[in-house]
Design a protein around this motif. Sequence first.
Motif, mmCIF file in Angstrom:
data_model
loop_
_atom_site.group_PDB
_atom_site.id
_atom_site.type_symbol
_atom_site.label_atom_id
_atom_site.label_comp_id
_atom_site.label_asym_id
_atom_site.label_seq_id
_atom_site.Cartn_x
_atom_site.Cartn_y
_atom_site.Cartn_z
ATOM 1 N N TYR A 1 0.647 -1.232 -0.066
ATOM 2 C CA TYR A 1 0.080 -0.017 0.058
ATOM 3 C C TYR A 1 0.844 1.370 0.220
ATOM 4 C CZ TYR A 1 -3.499 -3.000 1.610
ATOM 5 O OH TYR A 1 -4.400 -4.342 1.727
ATOM 6 N N ILE A 2 0.393 2.176 -0.875
ATOM 7 C CA ILE A 2 1.067 3.490 -0.768
ATOM 8 C C ILE A 2 0.118 4.370 -0.207
ATOM 9 C CG2 ILE A 2 2.013 5.443 -1.845
ATOM 10 C CD1 ILE A 2 2.938 3.156 -4.132
ATOM 11 N N LEU A 3 0.383 5.244 1.108
ATOM 12 C CA LEU A 3 -0.497 6.164 1.705
ATOM 13 C C LEU A 3 0.064 7.485 1.675
ATOM 14 C CD1 LEU A 3 -1.303 3.865 4.662
ATOM 15 C CD2 LEU A 3 -2.727 4.098 2.674
ATOM 16 N N PRO A 4 -0.780 8.402 1.109
ATOM 17 C CA PRO A 4 -0.032 9.883 1.343
ATOM 18 C C PRO A 4 -0.247 10.283 2.610
ATOM 19 C CG PRO A 4 -2.566 9.756 0.677
ATOM 20 C CD PRO A 4 -2.274 8.324 0.653
ATOM 21 N N THR A 5 0.773 11.177 2.874
ATOM 22 C CA THR A 5 1.049 11.533 4.300
ATOM 23 C C THR A 5 1.615 13.189 4.263
ATOM 24 O OG1 THR A 5 2.130 11.327 6.445
ATOM 25 C CG2 THR A 5 3.360 10.648 4.452
ATOM 26 N N GLN A 6 1.229 13.921 5.362
ATOM 27 C CA GLN A 6 1.691 15.243 5.428
ATOM 28 C C GLN A 6 2.835 15.550 6.413
ATOM 29 O OE1 GLN A 6 0.928 17.854 3.160
ATOM 30 N NE2 GLN A 6 -0.339 16.331 2.265
ATOM 31 N N THR A 7 3.290 14.505 7.092
ATOM 32 C CA THR A 7 4.260 14.282 7.985
ATOM 33 C C THR A 7 5.578 14.529 7.422
ATOM 34 O OG1 THR A 7 4.815 12.149 7.976
ATOM 35 C CG2 THR A 7 2.796 12.930 9.491
ATOM 36 N N GLY A 8 6.558 15.109 8.406
ATOM 37 C CA GLY A 8 8.179 15.054 7.832
ATOM 38 C C GLY A 8 8.882 13.763 8.205
ATOM 39 N N PRO A 9 10.020 13.846 7.819
ATOM 40 C CA PRO A 9 10.725 12.517 7.960
ATOM 41 C C PRO A 9 10.888 12.115 9.233
ATOM 42 C CG PRO A 9 11.792 14.070 6.494
ATOM 43 C CD PRO A 9 10.762 14.731 7.243
ATOM 44 N N ALA A 10 10.969 12.944 10.438
ATOM 45 C CA ALA A 10 11.042 12.420 11.625
ATOM 46 C C ALA A 10 9.776 11.788 12.193
ATOM 47 C CB ALA A 10 11.291 13.703 12.572
ATOM 48 N N ASP A 11 8.689 11.982 11.701
ATOM 49 C CA ASP A 11 7.357 11.719 12.062
ATOM 50 C C ASP A 11 6.809 10.618 11.337
ATOM 51 O OD1 ASP A 11 7.074 13.745 13.846
ATOM 52 O OD2 ASP A 11 5.983 15.073 12.269
ATOM 53 N N ALA A 12 7.530 9.986 10.430
ATOM 54 C CA ALA A 12 7.303 8.938 9.394
ATOM 55 C C ALA A 12 7.384 7.544 10.217
ATOM 56 C CB ALA A 12 8.105 8.994 8.304
ATOM 57 N N GLY A 13 8.266 7.255 11.061
ATOM 58 C CA GLY A 13 8.272 6.166 12.017
ATOM 59 C C GLY A 13 7.209 6.131 12.819
ATOM 60 N N ALA A 14 6.779 7.160 13.456
ATOM 61 C CA ALA A 14 5.769 6.849 14.493
ATOM 62 C C ALA A 14 4.398 6.667 13.729
ATOM 63 C CB ALA A 14 5.566 8.532 15.017
ATOM 64 N N LEU A 15 4.362 7.383 12.385
ATOM 65 C CA LEU A 15 2.893 7.109 11.673
ATOM 66 C C LEU A 15 2.934 5.734 11.299
ATOM 67 C CD1 LEU A 15 0.505 8.182 10.186
ATOM 68 C CD2 LEU A 15 2.000 8.799 8.447
ATOM 69 N N ALA A 16 4.111 5.076 10.492
ATOM 70 C CA ALA A 16 4.225 3.615 10.372
ATOM 71 C C ALA A 16 3.549 2.709 11.423
ATOM 72 C CB ALA A 16 5.421 3.389 9.605
ATOM 73 N N ARG A 17 3.945 2.898 12.706
ATOM 74 C CA ARG A 17 3.677 2.177 13.666
ATOM 75 C C ARG A 17 2.320 2.358 14.050
ATOM 76 N NH1 ARG A 17 9.018 3.835 15.403
ATOM 77 N NH2 ARG A 17 8.225 5.575 16.112
ATOM 78 N N LYS A 18 1.714 3.278 13.794
ATOM 79 C CA LYS A 18 0.001 3.515 14.021
ATOM 80 C C LYS A 18 -0.700 2.665 13.016
ATOM 81 C CE LYS A 18 0.431 7.981 16.152
ATOM 82 N NZ LYS A 18 -0.016 9.295 15.972
ATOM 83 N N ILE A 19 -0.260 2.472 11.809
ATOM 84 C CA ILE A 19 -1.058 1.967 10.907
ATOM 85 C C ILE A 19 -1.107 0.612 10.839
ATOM 86 C CG2 ILE A 19 -0.941 1.581 8.327
ATOM 87 C CD1 ILE A 19 0.599 4.027 7.880
ATOM 88 N N LYS A 20 -2.242 -0.195 10.926
ATOM 89 C CA LYS A 20 -2.599 -1.323 11.328
ATOM 90 C C LYS A 20 -3.496 -2.109 10.021
ATOM 91 C CE LYS A 20 -0.916 -1.669 15.240
ATOM 92 N NZ LYS A 20 0.361 -2.164 15.610
#
Length: 51
Positions: A31-50
């Motif tokens: 899956y490719i999901l659009p995001t508006q976060t910066g690189p520092a937030d990408a890891g935290a966002l990835a952990r939230k996706i289920k």
Amino acid sequence: MGVGGNDSWSDLAAPLPQYQIPAKPYRYTFYILPTQTGPADAGALARKIKF
């Protein structure tokens, strides 16, 4: 000694059978999901996706 094999310079250089992936059709999905976060937030966002 290489990963999952014996060496890289002889006839035994092939991976051991227990580390080989069987030759058959495989199917992968991603899956490719659009995001508006910066690189520092990408890891935290990835952990939230289920899925």
